[in-house]
Structures are given as structure tokens and as C-alpha cells.
Design an enzyme around this catalytic site. Structure first.
Site, mmCIF file in Angstrom:
data_model
loop_
_atom_site.group_PDB
_atom_site.id
_atom_site.type_symbol
_atom_site.label_atom_id
_atom_site.label_comp_id
_atom_site.label_asym_id
_atom_site.label_seq_id
_atom_site.Cartn_x
_atom_site.Cartn_y
_atom_site.Cartn_z
ATOM 1 N N SER A 170 0.851 -1.192 0.000
ATOM 2 C CA SER A 170 0.000 0.000 0.000
ATOM 3 C C SER A 170 0.886 1.241 0.000
ATOM 4 C CB SER A 170 -0.950 -0.029 1.201
ATOM 5 O OG SER A 170 -1.865 1.041 1.145
ATOM 6 N N HIS A 197 -2.670 -1.056 -3.251
ATOM 7 C CA HIS A 197 -3.757 -0.103 -3.051
ATOM 8 C C HIS A 197 -3.468 1.161 -3.853
ATOM 9 C CE1 HIS A 197 -4.433 -2.114 1.141
ATOM 10 N NE2 HIS A 197 -4.917 -2.835 0.147
ATOM 11 N N ASP A 290 -4.670 -5.056 5.601
ATOM 12 C CA ASP A 290 -5.031 -5.848 4.432
ATOM 13 C C ASP A 290 -3.850 -6.718 4.019
ATOM 14 O OD1 ASP A 290 -6.581 -6.795 2.336
ATOM 15 O OD2 ASP A 290 -5.992 -5.167 0.984
#
EC number: 3.1.1.61
Length: 355
Positions: A170, A197, A290
Site C-alpha cells: 500500500s 492499493h 489488508d
């Protein structure tokens, strides 16, 4: 007809008492049956359109096919499922639960289920938070892909891949990925799938940039792409993508409640289920958690797990979560990741810090 605060969808696979079930349910002042389906495809479509709070699956026979129905639905929709069987066979009850259903109730003339008991069960189940079960997409509803032709390059055959690499990242990820991919040669003999992401519309630019800095072939992943060695697949944020048993990618529609785009967990979980001990998960810099659930499944299925270390991470979050839960075999600085991956791919070397 009541106004209803609890919205129920019924998937009826042959029960003789559907009308009676609807009557029982709607005796409750806050339960409303919003739709009924006679087959799986219609149920999946209605789940997306009507967004009910509970799915009730009614059965007049209990079988492996009906277990697969539960599995497929849970792969596409996060919905509490109550199985009601109007038959005595109970040998599949545990399978319904393991595939994602929350409860199995038996209803028959010999052991009728009271209206009050049904209402209590519905009220209980709609309060349970559920997640999608990736495994269901291993049994696709679309036609099975034809057998791969014998003329296909043997180096591209899955059984010849040392492993399949799934990467989760991310914040700080694009810069870290560029350094990692620059250090991997074009001959790297494994497919690479990346869930980074990113905001909608920006994935294509990232793909072009990463493709310009590495000898590997970087592609924007799309549904039905066949995974190949020597390719890097960047998942788009507009939908989630997972790998199926035929080594092709499948799309999962994004939900309004989804926080991360694309989902690292969904990708890593599918790689764990399909490739098992040939799966390698790498969790890199990023905020949040995540990817931790997906890394755990790779770990449990016999694959190998790596994490970027704290010092080289822009944000030590996603990787820290996995490390703290003792799901990581090796924690490696960014500039050492390519060397470790090459040693694993070319020589099978892997030094684990875990027993």
C-alpha cells in the site's frame, strides 16, 4: 405486507413448503421476504440487486451439489446463510457450515420448526458479520476452459514453476515495487501478482512506469488473463481479482463497504488455495492490515511467507501485522528481496526463522 427491517432472500432448491416458510417469516413484524429464486444464478443476481440481510437456502435433498451452491454464493457475496432442509439426511450439515453457512435447520412434519424458533434464529444470524469465501470460485459457474495444447512452451506450464509470487502493498508500495522489479531479471521463472492499493484510474500509469524499469513483462491484470511465468500482473483498483484453478484470473465486483482497492486478502487467499505449497506471499510497506489474512492462509497451506523489514518500509503497518502474528518465515530489507526470491526460484534455497 409488513414494512420489514430484516430483508430475507429465499433460494428454493426443491422444498415443498416455500409458501408456508414465507408466511412464517412474515408473521414477524420486522421480517420481509424481498425475493425468491429457484436457482443459483438468479440468487446471485438478486443478492447484488436487492442486498438482503439474510439468505435462506431451502432443500428437499442434501447433497454435494447443494454444498457447492453455498460455497459459490459465499465466494461472490458476504451474506449470512441459513440452510433449511426438509429432508432427514444430515451427513452434509458440517460441509454447509465449513463452506460458509451459519446454521442448518431441519424442518419436517415429524420435527416441525416453530415460528418463534425460526424468528429467533433469523434475528440471531443477521447480526453475524461474514466475509467472502474465496474457495468457492474454484468451482466456476462458467464453462470449464479447454485443456491447454501440448504445443504450449513447457516453461509456461504451472507444474514447472518454482512458485507463484503474490505481493501485497500500500503506502510506499510503488517505489518499493520499482526497486524490487528492477532487480529481478527477465528470466525470473515465476508469475508475479501484485495487489497495490491505488486510486481508481491510476493503475495504467503505474503499469507503464513499472514496465519501463524492469526486464519482466508488466501488465494490467484483467479477468480471464492466464497467469504466466515471466509476467507481472498489477491488479486494477476498480475490481478485485483472484486466481482460479485453471490459472486464469476471475473478477469479484467491488462492494461499497470494501475499504481496500484492490483487496490484497482476496488475491493472496486465492493463490494459497490454488497453489498451496507453491505459493509465496510477500507483504510490503503499507498502512492497515489488508493482506494479513491472505498471508496467514498461504502460511497454513504450506507456502512460504516474506515481509519487507521496518527500516526499509515507508509505513510499517501491513507487514508489521503479519510479523506480529508470527506468520512470516523471513523478514528482509527491500534491497535483499530480489536476491532471496532468485535463490528460492533458481536453487530452492530458503532459510526459515520459524520451525
Amino acid at each position: 405486507m409488513n414494512s420489514g427491517n430484516i430483508r430475507v432472500l429465499i433460494l428454493d432448491l426443491g422444498s415443498a413448503s416455500r409458501n408456508e416458510l414465507v408466511r412464517q417469516l412474515e408473521e414477524h413484524p420486522h421480517i420481509k421476504v424481498v425475493g425468491q429464486a429457484a436457482h443459483r444464478r438468479l440468487a446471485i443476481r438478486l443478492l447484488q440487486q436487492l442486498m438482503p440481510d439474510l439468505l435462506i437456502l431451502t432443500l428437499d435433498t442434501s447433497s454435494a451439489d447443494n454444498v457447492e451452491v453455498v460455497e459459490t454464493i459465499m465466494a461472490t457475496s458476504a451474506i449470512p446463510i441459513l440452510v433449511m432442509r426438509f429432508c432427514p439426511e444430515n451427513q452434509w450439515d458440517d460441509d454447509y457450515i465449513s463452506r460458509g453457512a451459519l446454521a442448518v435447520l431441519h424442518h419436517s412434519s415429524d420435527s416441525p420448526l416453530s415460528t418463534d424458533a425460526l424468528h429467533r434464529k433469523v434475528e440471531l444470524l443477521v447480526g453475524v458479520k461474514v466475509i467472502r469465501h474465496i474457495k468457492g470460485l474454484r468451482y466456476p459457474t462458467e464453462p470449464v476452459m479447454p485443456v491447454v495444447r501440448a504445443t504450449m512452451d513447457a516453461a509456461q506450464m504451472p507444474q514447472d514453476w518454482p512458485f507463484v509470487l503474490a505481493i501485497a502493498c500500500s503506502t510506499g508500495g510503488p517505489q518499493a515495487l520499482s526497486k524490487l522489479l528492477q532487480a529481478l531479471p527477465g528470466s525470473f521463472p515465476c508469475p508475479v501478482l501484485i495487489a497495490q492499493h491505488i486510486a481508481d484510474g491510476f493503475a495504467k500509469d503505474m503499469v507503464r512506469w513499472l514496465d519501463s524499469v524492469t526486464e519482466l513483462k508488466v501488465r494490467l491484470a484483467q479477468e480471464d488473463d492466464r497467469v504466466k511465468a515471466g509476467y507481472v500482473y498489477i491488479l486494477p483498483p476498480e475490481q478485485h481479482l483472484i486466481v482460479k484453478n485453471n490459472q486464469r484470473l476471475a473478477a469479484i465486483p467491488r462492494q461499497d463497504s470494501d475499504v481496500y482497492h484492490p483487496s490484497c486478502n482476496l488475491l493472496l487467499e486465492s493463490v494459497a488455495e490454488v497453489f498451496r505449497e507453491k505459493a509465496v506471499g510477500l507483504i510490503m510497506t503499507g498502512m492497515g492490515s489488508d493482506g494479513c489474512r491472505g498471508i496467514e492462509l498461504i502460511f497454513r497451506r504450506g507456502g512460504r511467507t516474506l515481509a519487507q523489514d521496518e527500516e526499509s518500509s515507508v509505513v510499517f503497518g501491513m507487514n508489521k501485522n503479519a510479523i506480529d502474528k508470527q506468520l512470516i518465515h523471513r523478514t528482509i530489507p527491500l534491497d535483499g528481496l530480489a536476491k532471496a526470491l532468485l535463490a528460492m526460484a533458481c536453487h530452492g534455497h530458503f532459510e526459515s526463522k520459524l520451525p
